[in-house]
Motif scaffolding. Sequence first.
Motif, mmCIF file in Angstrom:
data_model
loop_
_atom_site.group_PDB
_atom_site.id
_atom_site.type_symbol
_atom_site.label_atom_id
_atom_site.label_comp_id
_atom_site.label_asym_id
_atom_site.label_seq_id
_atom_site.Cartn_x
_atom_site.Cartn_y
_atom_site.Cartn_z
ATOM 1 N N GLU A 130 141.484 -47.175 121.988
ATOM 2 C CA GLU A 130 142.018 -47.759 123.206
ATOM 3 C C GLU A 130 142.118 -49.275 123.057
ATOM 4 O OE1 GLU A 130 139.483 -47.455 126.570
ATOM 5 O OE2 GLU A 130 137.633 -47.578 125.384
ATOM 6 N N GLY A 131 142.875 -49.865 123.989
ATOM 7 C CA GLY A 131 143.005 -51.313 124.004
ATOM 8 C C GLY A 131 144.260 -51.744 124.740
ATOM 9 N N PHE A 132 144.375 -53.037 124.994
ATOM 10 C CA PHE A 132 145.563 -53.618 125.597
ATOM 11 C C PHE A 132 146.584 -53.878 124.500
ATOM 12 C CE2 PHE A 132 142.308 -54.589 128.716
ATOM 13 C CZ PHE A 132 142.954 -54.276 129.903
ATOM 14 N N MET A 133 147.811 -53.381 124.720
ATOM 15 C CA MET A 133 148.842 -53.465 123.692
ATOM 16 C C MET A 133 150.127 -54.034 124.286
ATOM 17 S SD MET A 133 148.146 -49.821 121.785
ATOM 18 C CE MET A 133 146.462 -49.357 121.360
ATOM 19 N N LEU A 134 150.893 -54.704 123.439
ATOM 20 C CA LEU A 134 152.137 -55.357 123.831
ATOM 21 C C LEU A 134 153.303 -54.400 123.581
ATOM 22 C CD1 LEU A 134 153.264 -58.075 124.892
ATOM 23 C CD2 LEU A 134 153.701 -58.672 122.499
ATOM 24 N N THR A 135 154.144 -54.188 124.600
ATOM 25 C CA THR A 135 155.286 -53.285 124.482
ATOM 26 C C THR A 135 156.512 -54.030 123.978
ATOM 27 O OG1 THR A 135 155.926 -53.675 126.786
ATOM 28 C CG2 THR A 135 154.382 -51.878 126.359
ATOM 29 N N GLN A 136 157.586 -53.277 123.802
ATOM 30 C CA GLN A 136 158.816 -53.867 123.278
ATOM 31 C C GLN A 136 159.411 -54.891 124.227
ATOM 32 O OE1 GLN A 136 161.848 -50.974 122.513
ATOM 33 N NE2 GLN A 136 163.090 -52.339 121.267
ATOM 34 N N ASP A 137 159.293 -54.654 125.531
ATOM 35 C CA ASP A 137 159.829 -55.601 126.513
ATOM 36 C C ASP A 137 158.803 -56.655 126.928
ATOM 37 O OD1 ASP A 137 158.225 -53.752 127.677
ATOM 38 O OD2 ASP A 137 159.576 -53.224 129.314
ATOM 39 N N GLU A 138 157.803 -56.889 126.051
ATOM 40 C CA GLU A 138 156.834 -57.984 126.210
ATOM 41 C C GLU A 138 155.982 -57.817 127.464
ATOM 42 O OE1 GLU A 138 158.877 -61.678 125.991
ATOM 43 O OE2 GLU A 138 159.487 -61.408 123.896
ATOM 44 N N ASN A 139 155.556 -56.620 127.728
ATOM 45 C CA ASN A 139 154.605 -56.338 128.790
ATOM 46 C C ASN A 139 153.324 -55.800 128.166
ATOM 47 O OD1 ASN A 139 156.087 -56.867 131.335
ATOM 48 N ND2 ASN A 139 157.441 -55.284 130.558
ATOM 49 N N VAL A 140 152.214 -55.997 128.859
ATOM 50 C CA VAL A 140 150.904 -55.574 128.377
ATOM 51 C C VAL A 140 150.466 -54.337 129.151
ATOM 52 C CG1 VAL A 140 148.487 -56.226 128.061
ATOM 53 C CG2 VAL A 140 150.292 -57.920 127.721
ATOM 54 N N VAL A 141 150.067 -53.292 128.404
ATOM 55 C CA VAL A 141 149.568 -52.062 129.024
ATOM 56 C C VAL A 141 148.267 -51.667 128.321
ATOM 57 C CG1 VAL A 141 151.814 -51.180 129.740
ATOM 58 C CG2 VAL A 141 150.977 -50.662 127.462
ATOM 59 N N HIS A 142 147.445 -50.964 129.054
ATOM 60 C CA HIS A 142 146.192 -50.451 128.506
ATOM 61 C C HIS A 142 146.417 -48.995 128.116
ATOM 62 C CE1 HIS A 142 142.046 -48.813 128.573
ATOM 63 N NE2 HIS A 142 141.753 -50.006 128.058
ATOM 64 N N VAL A 143 146.247 -48.692 126.825
ATOM 65 C CA VAL A 143 146.548 -47.365 126.284
ATOM 66 C C VAL A 143 145.279 -46.767 125.700
ATOM 67 C CG1 VAL A 143 147.999 -46.045 124.698
ATOM 68 C CG2 VAL A 143 148.886 -48.130 125.759
ATOM 69 N N GLU A 144 145.061 -45.471 125.956
ATOM 70 C CA GLU A 144 143.940 -44.728 125.395
ATOM 71 C C GLU A 144 144.478 -43.496 124.680
ATOM 72 O OE1 GLU A 144 140.969 -43.794 128.220
ATOM 73 O OE2 GLU A 144 140.890 -45.805 129.086
ATOM 74 N N LEU A 145 143.966 -43.278 123.466
ATOM 75 C CA LEU A 145 144.414 -42.153 122.641
ATOM 76 C C LEU A 145 143.198 -41.368 122.175
ATOM 77 C CD1 LEU A 145 147.005 -40.890 121.360
ATOM 78 C CD2 LEU A 145 146.445 -42.158 119.294
ATOM 79 N N ASP A 146 143.218 -40.069 122.442
ATOM 80 C CA ASP A 146 142.135 -39.182 122.036
ATOM 81 C C ASP A 146 142.560 -38.433 120.772
ATOM 82 O OD1 ASP A 146 139.790 -37.751 122.057
ATOM 83 O OD2 ASP A 146 140.601 -36.155 123.306
ATOM 84 N N VAL A 147 141.786 -38.569 119.691
ATOM 85 C CA VAL A 147 142.126 -37.991 118.385
ATOM 86 C C VAL A 147 141.117 -36.901 118.050
ATOM 87 C CG1 VAL A 147 142.516 -38.448 115.937
ATOM 88 C CG2 VAL A 147 143.088 -40.194 117.648
ATOM 89 N N GLN A 148 141.625 -35.746 117.639
ATOM 90 C CA GLN A 148 140.785 -34.629 117.196
ATOM 91 C C GLN A 148 141.120 -34.331 115.731
ATOM 92 O OE1 GLN A 148 141.538 -31.400 119.883
ATOM 93 N NE2 GLN A 148 140.710 -32.465 121.661
ATOM 94 N N TYR A 149 140.067 -34.199 114.899
ATOM 95 C CA TYR A 149 140.275 -33.991 113.470
ATOM 96 C C TYR A 149 139.107 -33.193 112.897
ATOM 97 C CZ TYR A 149 136.760 -37.623 112.720
ATOM 98 O OH TYR A 149 135.601 -38.344 112.699
ATOM 99 N N ARG A 150 139.280 -32.710 111.684
ATOM 100 C CA ARG A 150 138.198 -32.038 110.964
ATOM 101 C C ARG A 150 138.317 -32.342 109.473
ATOM 102 N NH1 ARG A 150 140.974 -27.104 112.486
ATOM 103 N NH2 ARG A 150 142.274 -26.349 110.786
#
Length: 395
Positions: A130-150
């Motif tokens: 997760e973290g604050f990320m910059l989009t293509q149109d120069e806006n900041v959004v907070h994104v969270e990604l849940d990853v499952q692996y083995r």
Amino acid sequence: MAWNQPGNGNNNDRDPWKNQGGRDQGPPNLDDAVRNLLSKLGLGGSGNQGQRSSNSGGGFPSKGLGIVAILLVVVWFIAGFYTVKEAERGVVLRFGSFHNLVESGLHWRPVFVDSVETVDVSNVRQFQSEGFMLTQDENVVHVELDVQYRVINPRDYLYAVENADNSLAQATDSALRYVVGHTTMDEVLTVGRENVRADTLEMLENMIVPYQLGIQIVDINLLPARPPEAVKDAFDDAISAQEDEQRFIREAEAYAREVEPLARGKVRRIIQEAQAYREQQVLKAQGEVARFNELLPQYKAAPKVTRDRLYLETLEKIYANTAKVMVDVEGGNNMMYLPLDKILEQQRRSDTQMNSSSNESMNSNTSSTQRNQPTRQTTTTTSGRTSDRFNGGRD
């Protein structure tokens, strides 16, 4: 009785730390105990003084060394057994280098030669990026990604990189930031979330292949992204406006799907009517041509008679469709005009008034039908029609 009770003679003879002969026995000597044990094992010398034989030269006899060696071998052999759990796989290292992989169950290894590390390969592991990320149109959004692996390759997982879990987390963060950086804010927050998830999964799988992490990505889930708290209200209004836009579009599409079939049906009906009218006119013209072809021989045989008959048939058709009658007075130059259309229209009005007045009279006399006996009168109009009126009468 106490040990030193008066009257028992010499109390020193009753001391528990002394023997019956009066000699001071004292606590046991640890050195003597060790020498006795070694003597029983054949490792020490014999004699009352417990001294080692001068012929031994200060070492152990060969018999004692053999027993010790056997005991050490037995302990070393027993210590070599180990168990790998059902969900794990064992990685065997021989002198620090990879030797082989072992499945679950009971195994044996030579201690001090081989070492075993177990890795869980059945259970699915999970972490979040997760973290604050910059989009293509120069806006900041907070994104969270849940990853499952083995883990699918224990050797690569342990030794291909220094820390496979940390490397996967860094690769996930890099892939997610790249995808979000090439996506507009509206797509990340609303309709483009599934595309962001799919693109991130594809990029992450391609990114970890060269590193040989020994890891397989099971699935990733993009949690709902949100804007920074400082501008959250403005973003909520923008999202609400977009939802209204989509709703209006769907309503317009539904209206178009409803109206379009009706319009197409009307178009087909008009086309069919036009085709029918065309066919009707064509058939009518063909009938006229056929009638003319049949009439032509008759006209050639008797022109005058045929001409008069056609004239009379034409006048009959004309007069049948008109309400005006012209009467030629014999012996005079004046022609009488009878406006039958006006006469008939006036007669219809008169009949309508009579019927309406008759209905009103019937309605007014409905409440007194038990006291009144209706009398039916018949009136003959000038047009030859009859009208009935009900006049109330008393009994």
